[in-house]
Write a protein that holds these residues in place. Structure first.
Motif, PDB file in Angstrom:
ATOM      1  N   ARG A  38       0.808  -1.222   0.000  1.00 38.23           N
ATOM      2  CA  ARG A  38       0.000   0.000   0.000  1.00 38.23           C
ATOM      3  C   ARG A  38       0.840   1.271   0.000  1.00 38.23           C
ATOM      4  NH1 ARG A  38      -4.389  -0.978   4.620  1.00 38.23           N
ATOM      5  NH2 ARG A  38      -4.385  -3.215   4.479  1.00 38.23           N
ATOM      6  N   GLY A  39       2.122   1.158   0.308  1.00 33.03           N
ATOM      7  CA  GLY A  39       2.979   2.337   0.326  1.00 33.03           C
ATOM      8  C   GLY A  39       3.859   2.382   1.553  1.00 33.03           C
ATOM      9  N   VAL A  40       4.372   3.561   1.827  1.00 30.48           N
ATOM     10  CA  VAL A  40       5.280   3.785   2.950  1.00 30.48           C
ATOM     11  C   VAL A  40       4.592   4.675   3.974  1.00 30.48           C
ATOM     12  CG1 VAL A  40       7.511   4.742   3.637  1.00 30.48           C
ATOM     13  CG2 VAL A  40       7.276   3.607   1.429  1.00 30.48           C
ATOM     14  N   ARG A  41       4.668   4.282   5.242  1.00 28.88           N
ATOM     15  CA  ARG A  41       4.098   5.081   6.329  1.00 28.88           C
ATOM     16  C   ARG A  41       5.182   5.376   7.340  1.00 28.88           C
ATOM     17  NH1 ARG A  41      -0.379   2.248   9.165  1.00 28.88           N
ATOM     18  NH2 ARG A  41      -0.639   4.285  10.102  1.00 28.88           N
ATOM     19  N   LEU A  42       5.242   6.609   7.780  1.00 26.02           N
ATOM     20  CA  LEU A  42       6.154   7.016   8.838  1.00 26.02           C
ATOM     21  C   LEU A  42       5.321   7.327  10.071  1.00 26.02           C
ATOM     22  CD1 LEU A  42       8.463   9.446   6.849  1.00 26.02           C
ATOM     23  CD2 LEU A  42       8.888   7.059   7.405  1.00 26.02           C
ATOM     24  N   ASN A  43       5.779   6.878  11.223  1.00 27.94           N
ATOM     25  CA  ASN A  43       5.051   7.107  12.461  1.00 27.94           C
ATOM     26  C   ASN A  43       6.005   7.665  13.503  1.00 27.94           C
ATOM     27  OD1 ASN A  43       3.278   7.131  14.545  1.00 27.94           O
ATOM     28  ND2 ASN A  43       3.171   4.925  14.800  1.00 27.94           N
ATOM     29  N   LYS A  44       5.630   8.757  14.124  1.00 27.09           N
ATOM     30  CA  LYS A  44       6.430   9.373  15.190  1.00 27.09           C
ATOM     31  C   LYS A  44       5.515   9.694  16.350  1.00 27.09           C
ATOM     32  CE  LYS A  44       9.674  11.323  17.416  1.00 27.09           C
ATOM     33  NZ  LYS A  44      10.179  10.473  18.434  1.00 27.09           N
ATOM     34  N   SER A  45       5.917   9.300  17.537  1.00 30.47           N
ATOM     35  CA  SER A  45       5.137   9.609  18.725  1.00 30.47           C
ATOM     36  C   SER A  45       6.067  10.051  19.842  1.00 30.47           C
ATOM     37  CB  SER A  45       4.310   8.402  19.168  1.00 30.47           C
ATOM     38  OG  SER A  45       5.165   7.337  19.505  1.00 30.47           O
ATOM     39  N   ILE A  46       5.489  10.766  20.793  1.00 34.11           N
ATOM     40  CA  ILE A  46       6.244  11.215  21.963  1.00 34.11           C
ATOM     41  C   ILE A  46       5.805  10.346  23.133  1.00 34.11           C
ATOM     42  CG2 ILE A  46       6.709  13.138  23.513  1.00 34.11           C
ATOM     43  CD1 ILE A  46       6.016  15.006  21.170  1.00 34.11           C
ATOM     44  N   ALA A  47       6.720   9.586  23.683  1.00 40.77           N
ATOM     45  CA  ALA A  47       6.407   8.634  24.745  1.00 40.77           C
ATOM     46  C   ALA A  47       5.870   9.351  25.980  1.00 40.77           C
ATOM     47  CB  ALA A  47       7.653   7.835  25.103  1.00 40.77           C
ATOM     48  N   GLY A  48       4.843   8.770  26.568  1.00 39.00           N
ATOM     49  CA  GLY A  48       4.286   9.294  27.802  1.00 39.00           C
ATOM     50  C   GLY A  48       3.288  10.418  27.636  1.00 39.00           C
ATOM     51  N   PHE A  49       3.131  10.949  26.427  1.00 38.88           N
ATOM     52  CA  PHE A  49       2.224  12.080  26.220  1.00 38.88           C
ATOM     53  C   PHE A  49       1.018  11.743  25.347  1.00 38.88           C
ATOM     54  CE2 PHE A  49       6.208  14.148  27.285  1.00 38.88           C
ATOM     55  CZ  PHE A  49       5.793  15.043  28.252  1.00 38.88           C
ATOM     56  N   ASN A  50       0.966  10.514  24.806  1.00 38.48           N
ATOM     57  CA  ASN A  50      -0.125  10.089  23.939  1.00 38.48           C
ATOM     58  C   ASN A  50      -0.294  11.040  22.752  1.00 38.48           C
ATOM     59  OD1 ASN A  50      -2.097   8.336  23.133  1.00 38.48           O
ATOM     60  ND2 ASN A  50      -3.706   9.261  24.378  1.00 38.48           N
ATOM     61  N   ILE A  51       0.815  11.504  22.213  1.00 40.36           N
ATOM     62  CA  ILE A  51       0.826  12.382  21.050  1.00 40.36           C
ATOM     63  C   ILE A  51       1.575  11.654  19.940  1.00 40.36           C
ATOM     64  CG2 ILE A  51       1.636  14.570  20.094  1.00 40.36           C
ATOM     65  CD1 ILE A  51       1.569  15.669  22.965  1.00 40.36           C
ATOM     66  N   GLY A  52       0.975  11.567  18.766  1.00 43.59           N
ATOM     67  CA  GLY A  52       1.634  10.885  17.662  1.00 43.59           C
ATOM     68  C   GLY A  52       1.161  11.409  16.325  1.00 43.59           C
ATOM     69  N   LYS A  53       1.935  11.165  15.303  1.00 49.09           N
ATOM     70  CA  LYS A  53       1.591  11.596  13.945  1.00 49.09           C
ATOM     71  C   LYS A  53       2.023  10.517  12.974  1.00 49.09           C
ATOM     72  CE  LYS A  53       0.391  14.341  10.627  1.00 49.09           C
ATOM     73  NZ  LYS A  53      -0.984  14.410  10.252  1.00 49.09           N
ATOM     74  N   THR A  54       1.141  10.160  12.062  1.00 46.25           N
ATOM     75  CA  THR A  54       1.442   9.191  11.009  1.00 46.25           C
ATOM     76  C   THR A  54       1.384   9.904   9.678  1.00 46.25           C
ATOM     77  OG1 THR A  54       0.520   7.380  12.290  1.00 46.25           O
ATOM     78  CG2 THR A  54       0.741   7.029   9.938  1.00 46.25           C
ATOM     79  N   PHE A  55       2.392   9.678   8.856  1.00 47.80           N
ATOM     80  CA  PHE A  55       2.498  10.305   7.549  1.00 47.80           C
ATOM     81  C   PHE A  55       2.568   9.208   6.507  1.00 47.80           C
ATOM     82  CE2 PHE A  55       5.008  12.142   4.092  1.00 47.80           C
ATOM     83  CZ  PHE A  55       4.280  13.286   3.842  1.00 47.80           C
ATOM     84  N   SER A  56       1.685   9.241   5.520  1.00 43.11           N
ATOM     85  CA  SER A  56       1.609   8.203   4.503  1.00 43.11           C
ATOM     86  C   SER A  56       1.997   8.762   3.139  1.00 43.11           C
ATOM     87  CB  SER A  56       0.198   7.634   4.445  1.00 43.11           C
ATOM     88  OG  SER A  56       0.084   6.725   3.387  1.00 43.11           O
ATOM     89  N   PHE A  57       2.990   8.156   2.509  1.00 38.94           N
ATOM     90  CA  PHE A  57       3.410   8.595   1.185  1.00 38.94           C
ATOM     91  C   PHE A  57       2.403   8.206   0.113  1.00 38.94           C
ATOM     92  CE2 PHE A  57       7.533   8.675   3.338  1.00 38.94           C
ATOM     93  CZ  PHE A  57       7.915   9.946   2.994  1.00 38.94           C
ATOM     94  N   SER A  58       1.606   7.159   0.345  1.00 45.17           N
ATOM     95  CA  SER A  58       0.613   6.759  -0.652  1.00 45.17           C
ATOM     96  C   SER A  58      -0.485   7.813  -0.778  1.00 45.17           C
ATOM     97  CB  SER A  58       0.021   5.402  -0.306  1.00 45.17           C
ATOM     98  OG  SER A  58      -0.583   5.435   0.960  1.00 45.17           O
ATOM     99  N   SER A  59      -0.839   8.481   0.324  1.00 44.83           N
ATOM    100  CA  SER A  59      -1.857   9.532   0.230  1.00 44.83           C
ATOM    101  C   SER A  59      -1.332  10.749  -0.520  1.00 44.83           C
ATOM    102  CB  SER A  59      -2.334   9.936   1.627  1.00 44.83           C
ATOM    103  OG  SER A  59      -1.272  10.462   2.381  1.00 44.83           O
ATOM    104  N   ILE A  60      -0.055  11.037  -0.402  1.00 48.39           N
ATOM    105  CA  ILE A  60       0.554  12.132  -1.160  1.00 48.39           C
ATOM    106  C   ILE A  60       0.575  11.786  -2.651  1.00 48.39           C
ATOM    107  CG2 ILE A  60       2.696  13.432  -1.525  1.00 48.39           C
ATOM    108  CD1 ILE A  60       1.260  14.140   1.050  1.00 48.39           C
ATOM    109  N   ALA A  61       0.873  10.530  -2.989  1.00 48.63           N
ATOM    110  CA  ALA A  61       0.902  10.111  -4.390  1.00 48.63           C
ATOM    111  C   ALA A  61      -0.471  10.257  -5.040  1.00 48.63           C
ATOM    112  CB  ALA A  61       1.395   8.673  -4.505  1.00 48.63           C
ATOM    113  N   ARG A  62      -1.542   9.989  -4.285  1.00 56.02           N
ATOM    114  CA  ARG A  62      -2.902  10.131  -4.835  1.00 56.02           C
ATOM    115  C   ARG A  62      -3.225  11.585  -5.152  1.00 56.02           C
ATOM    116  NH1 ARG A  62      -4.197   5.680  -1.479  1.00 56.02           N
ATOM    117  NH2 ARG A  62      -4.641   7.000   0.300  1.00 56.02           N
ATOM    118  N   LEU A  63      -2.679  12.509  -4.380  1.00 55.74           N
ATOM    119  CA  LEU A  63      -2.915  13.921  -4.659  1.00 55.74           C
ATOM    120  C   LEU A  63      -2.358  14.339  -6.015  1.00 55.74           C
ATOM    121  CD1 LEU A  63      -2.108  15.549  -1.196  1.00 55.74           C
ATOM    122  CD2 LEU A  63      -4.353  15.255  -2.258  1.00 55.74           C
ATOM    123  N   PHE A  64      -1.311  13.657  -6.454  1.00 57.73           N
ATOM    124  CA  PHE A  64      -0.679  13.978  -7.724  1.00 57.73           C
ATOM    125  C   PHE A  64      -1.113  13.025  -8.834  1.00 57.73           C
ATOM    126  CE2 PHE A  64       2.100  15.903  -4.588  1.00 57.73           C
ATOM    127  CZ  PHE A  64       2.201  17.193  -5.102  1.00 57.73           C
TER     128      PHE A  64
END
Length: 70
Positions: A38-64
């Motif tokens: 399905r593509g490449v996904r990057l995930n970054k979170s900050i431990a202990g704060f329940n804050i995270g962000k997922t970035f998907s390259f497949s969704s960017i490809a669909r925009l183009f």
């Protein structure tokens, strides 16, 4: 059904699920990348704060106009 098989424990995993195979690498404290059909996904979170962000390259490809947008 989900299996995570460690290749290098804590860094590199092969993941098997109903949707197929994927490769996951990186440390959870730094960030993790997953590669699948399905593509490449990057995930970054900050431990202990329940804050995270997922970035998907497949969704960017669909925009183009690439990928499964039909």
């Amino acid at each position: 059904m989900y299996y995570r098989i460690p290749i290098i424990p804590g860094v590199l995993y092969v993941c098997i699920s109903r949707s197929g195979l994927s490769l996951s690498f990186g440390k959870s404290s730094v960030g993790r990348a997953s590669v699948s059909k399905r593509g490449v996904r990057l995930n970054k979170s900050i431990a202990g704060f329940n804050i995270g962000k997922t970035f998907s390259f497949s969704s960017i490809a669909r925009l183009f106009g690439q990928g499964k947008n039909k």
